[in-house]
Design a protein around this motif. Structure first.
Motif, mmCIF file in Angstrom:
data_model
loop_
_atom_site.group_PDB
_atom_site.id
_atom_site.type_symbol
_atom_site.label_atom_id
_atom_site.label_comp_id
_atom_site.label_asym_id
_atom_site.label_seq_id
_atom_site.Cartn_x
_atom_site.Cartn_y
_atom_site.Cartn_z
ATOM 1 N N GLU A 105 0.926 3.854 -10.925
ATOM 2 C CA GLU A 105 0.514 2.457 -11.022
ATOM 3 C C GLU A 105 -0.910 2.434 -11.574
ATOM 4 O O GLU A 105 -1.693 3.352 -11.339
ATOM 5 N N SER B 190 -3.864 5.375 -0.266
ATOM 6 C CA SER B 190 -4.054 4.144 0.478
ATOM 7 C C SER B 190 -5.433 4.118 1.103
ATOM 8 O O SER B 190 -5.868 5.059 1.753
ATOM 9 N N MET C 3 6.195 3.135 2.086
ATOM 10 C CA MET C 3 4.827 3.673 2.128
ATOM 11 C C MET C 3 4.771 5.083 1.541
ATOM 12 O O MET C 3 3.757 5.565 1.087
ATOM 13 N N SER C 4 5.944 5.744 1.523
ATOM 14 C CA SER C 4 5.918 7.145 1.105
ATOM 15 C C SER C 4 5.646 7.290 -0.385
ATOM 16 O O SER C 4 5.224 8.349 -0.826
ATOM 17 N N ASP C 5 5.899 6.237 -1.156
ATOM 18 C CA ASP C 5 5.656 6.386 -2.592
ATOM 19 C C ASP C 5 4.242 5.957 -2.966
ATOM 20 O O ASP C 5 3.945 5.745 -4.123
ATOM 21 N N SER C 6 3.356 5.828 -1.963
ATOM 22 C CA SER C 6 1.999 5.463 -2.330
ATOM 23 C C SER C 6 1.149 6.729 -2.495
ATOM 24 O O SER C 6 1.216 7.657 -1.694
ATOM 25 N N VAL C 7 0.403 6.776 -3.599
ATOM 26 C CA VAL C 7 -0.426 7.945 -3.893
ATOM 27 C C VAL C 7 -1.709 7.876 -3.075
ATOM 28 O O VAL C 7 -2.175 8.853 -2.508
ATOM 29 N N GLU D 111 -3.245 -0.312 -1.622
ATOM 30 C CA GLU D 111 -2.219 0.719 -1.758
ATOM 31 C C GLU D 111 -2.011 0.948 -3.248
ATOM 32 O O GLU D 111 -1.859 -0.004 -4.012
ATOM 33 N N LEU D 112 -2.023 2.193 -3.640
ATOM 34 C CA LEU D 112 -1.797 2.509 -5.042
ATOM 35 C C LEU D 112 -0.496 3.299 -5.118
ATOM 36 O O LEU D 112 -0.396 4.386 -4.560
ATOM 37 N N LYS D 113 0.471 2.715 -5.803
ATOM 38 C CA LYS D 113 1.780 3.382 -5.884
ATOM 39 C C LYS D 113 1.776 4.422 -6.991
ATOM 40 O O LYS D 113 0.930 4.425 -7.872
ATOM 41 N N GLU D 114 2.768 5.322 -6.922
ATOM 42 C CA GLU D 114 3.024 6.337 -7.953
ATOM 43 C C GLU D 114 2.963 5.689 -9.341
ATOM 44 O O GLU D 114 3.622 4.684 -9.588
ATOM 45 N N ALA E 228 -1.290 8.070 -11.470
ATOM 46 C CA ALA E 228 -1.704 6.715 -11.123
ATOM 47 C C ALA E 228 -3.178 6.586 -11.496
ATOM 48 O O ALA E 228 -3.882 7.584 -11.557
#
Lengths: 268, 267
Positions: free
Chosen positions: A37, A7, A1-5, A32-35, A190
């Motif tokens: 992405e 949520s 979860m920590s790499d999500s920019v 969830e939007l990741k780094e 992102a």
């Protein structure tokens, strides 16, 4: 979860209509939007895509749920989040030159650094030499590129775009898509884009979310496994591109059919 | 100037200014002929009035009446502009404030000036301050209403954009709302300028103690007919000077807008 920019958790938005009754636009949207992405949200018209984006960016408070950006819940547009709106002619300030419009995005830097960043951002979007022009002296596509430069000038972690290419002609749209792709490829931000153009969503994204008609929920999530970097001609020529477009389109149609009854009542 | 090229209609601008002078010349001729024809003491010819006007501006009346009137008009107009623009932006931007104030604004702006002058005289006395206050009581409304209108019709996208770039509170008003509403603000200011001049005259006639309005009323009452027409000509010239200066100022500040209006066509 920590790499999500970003949520978005169980976001719900209701808007009060003129007669005082509450209109539920967004019922339950999570994502969830990741780094680095690139995610697009497509949905039938009237599914409240813009409302969703405004709530996700902190421009309007949600009625329920929460939005976490960079580990912190947001209640206002946070630093590091840039937005490009559909209507460049209403988003660029007509009383400022292109250079000064772009500089709006870099207000926190020193004069010298701001000037350098503006210069760099204008080069990135192919508008160097246009800093002293006024928005109305530029074509629509160029104005939207200026808006992109303004968004990029502060090196955002997340770029949100609300139908960014809907107000330009088809060829300019292709060109702008590639400008965005190039910016995204050469940077680390992102991107979350809202659009009704399925081809454009598939062409640019890593994932496409399909929204139901309002009150909207996420109906489907389609992974876009097309090789990068993509090209307007080569990528669109592949069979996989066609399949993915068809798949997304099918889900959007489903959403649209389900909504016909609701749409009619909204119109009246 | 700010990077705006001279328009292609420069030649016709001169021609149009020429037409303006021609119109004035026709008016003066008609006045002159009518005055000669009627040949009465209560309607002097244009030239007699012009000579009287010249006497007005070259006599001590310049310092005792004309300059005080100019100062009062300028002060009343500027204070109205500050109050009207500030209050107008707040009323236009916040819907709740608009709902609360609309009835009050409608009531206040409907009050006719001659009705307010006696009250102002009681409160402030027969002096320049009374004139300034009376000007404000009339000139503030067109500015306030136009500003509020211009502010409430700003594109929501523009406000969203400003918020995205961290503009809040006073900065939002100064950097975005004010320029975005400026075309309508200027329309209100121009109306307010002519209202200021007219109200200045009325207030001075009713109880200014000095000023061009006081001078005209005095001239009328003492059968100085030439003097009163001279005063009227001076007044007309003042109005023309004020409006010309105003338009020069507006053209400079709204140069960007001429571009938007013309430019959108060929996008």
């Amino acid at each position: 979860m920590s790499d999500s920019v970003l949520s978005i958790r169980n976001l719900q938005v209701s808007i009060q209509s003129r007669d005082g009754s509450m209109n539920e636009i967004t019922r339950d949207v999570s994502l969830e939007l990741k780094e680095h992405e690139f995610v697009s949200i497509v949905g039938p018209s009237g599914s409240g895509k813009t409302t969703l984006l405004r709530a996700a960016s902190g421009l309007r408070p949600p009625s329920g749920g929460e939005v976490i950006f960079d580990q912190k819940p947001i209640n206002d547009v946070p630093k590091g989040l840039a937005i490009v709106f559909q209507e460049y002619n209403k988003s660029l300030f007509p009383w400022l030159t292109i250079g000064k419009n772009v500089a709006m995005g870099a207000a926190e830097y020193s004069n010298q650094e701001r000037a350098e960043r503006v210069e760099k951002a204008l080069i990135q979007v192919g508008l160097s030499g246009f800093a002293t022009r006024y928005p109305w002296e530029l074509s629509g596509g160029m104005q939207q590129r200026a808006a992109l430069a303004r968004a990029m000038v502060s090196n955002p972690r997340l770029l949100m775009m609300d139908e960014p290419f809907a107000s330009v002609d088809a060829l300019t749209r292709n060109h702008l898509e590639d400008v965005v792709q190039r910016l995204w490829d050469s940077s680390t931000f992102a991107a979350l884009m809202v659009t009704h153009d399925v081809g454009e969503a598939v062409y640019l994204s890593d994932r496409v979310l399909v929204l139901s008609a309002r009150p909207s929920t996420v109906l489907a999530e389609i992974k876009i496994d097309l090789a990068r970097p993509r090209s307007q001609i080569e990528t669109r020529r592949t069979g996989r591109f066609g399949e993915l477009v068809a798949e997304v389109l099918e889900r959007v149609e489903e959403a649209g059919r389900a909504s016909v009854g609701i749409e009619d009542t909204i119109q009246k | 100037m700010i990077g705006v090229k001279a328009g292609p209609r420069r030649g016709s601008t001169i021609a149009r200014a020429g037409l303006g002078w021609l119109g004035l010349a026709i008016l003066a001729t008609v006045w002159q002929l009518l005055g000669m024809e009627l040949h009465t003491a209560v309607f002097p010819t244009f030239i007699t009035s012009l000579v009287a006007a010249w006497h007005v501006v070259t006599s001590s009346t310049l310092t005792t009446d004309i300059i005080p009137s100019l100062e009062r008009t300028a002060a009343g107009f500027l204070i109205s502009a500050i109050i009207g623009i500030t209050a107008g932006m707040v009323i236009g931007h916040y819907e709740t404030v608009r709902d609360w104030t609309s009835a009050v604004v409608d009531f206040m702006r409907s009050l006719p000036t001659p009705l307010l002058v006696p009250i102002a005289i009681v409160v402030f006395g027969i002096n320049g301050r009374m004139v300034v206050v009376t000007i404000i009581s009339a000139a503030v409304w067109p500015i306030l209403i136009n500003t509020a209108n211009g502010t409430s019709t700003i594109e929501p996208t523009m406000i969203d954009t400003a918020k995205t770039y961290g503009l809040r509170g006073r900065k939002l008003f100064l950097k975005v709302v004010l320029p975005a509403a400026s075309p309508q603000i200027f329309a209100g200011l121009r109306v307010a300028l002519s209202v200021s001049l007219a109200v200045m005259v009325v207030a001075e006639m009713l109880g200014g103690g000095s000023g061009i309005g006081y001078f005209i009323a005095n001239a009328q009452q003492s059968f100085n007919i030439g003097g009163s027409y001279g005063g009227v000509i001076v007044l007309g010239c003042l109005g023309w000077i004020f409006d010309t200066l105003f338009l020069m100022f507006e053209r400079r500040l709204l140069a960007w807008q001429r571009g938007t209006v013309g430019g959108l066509l060929d996008v």
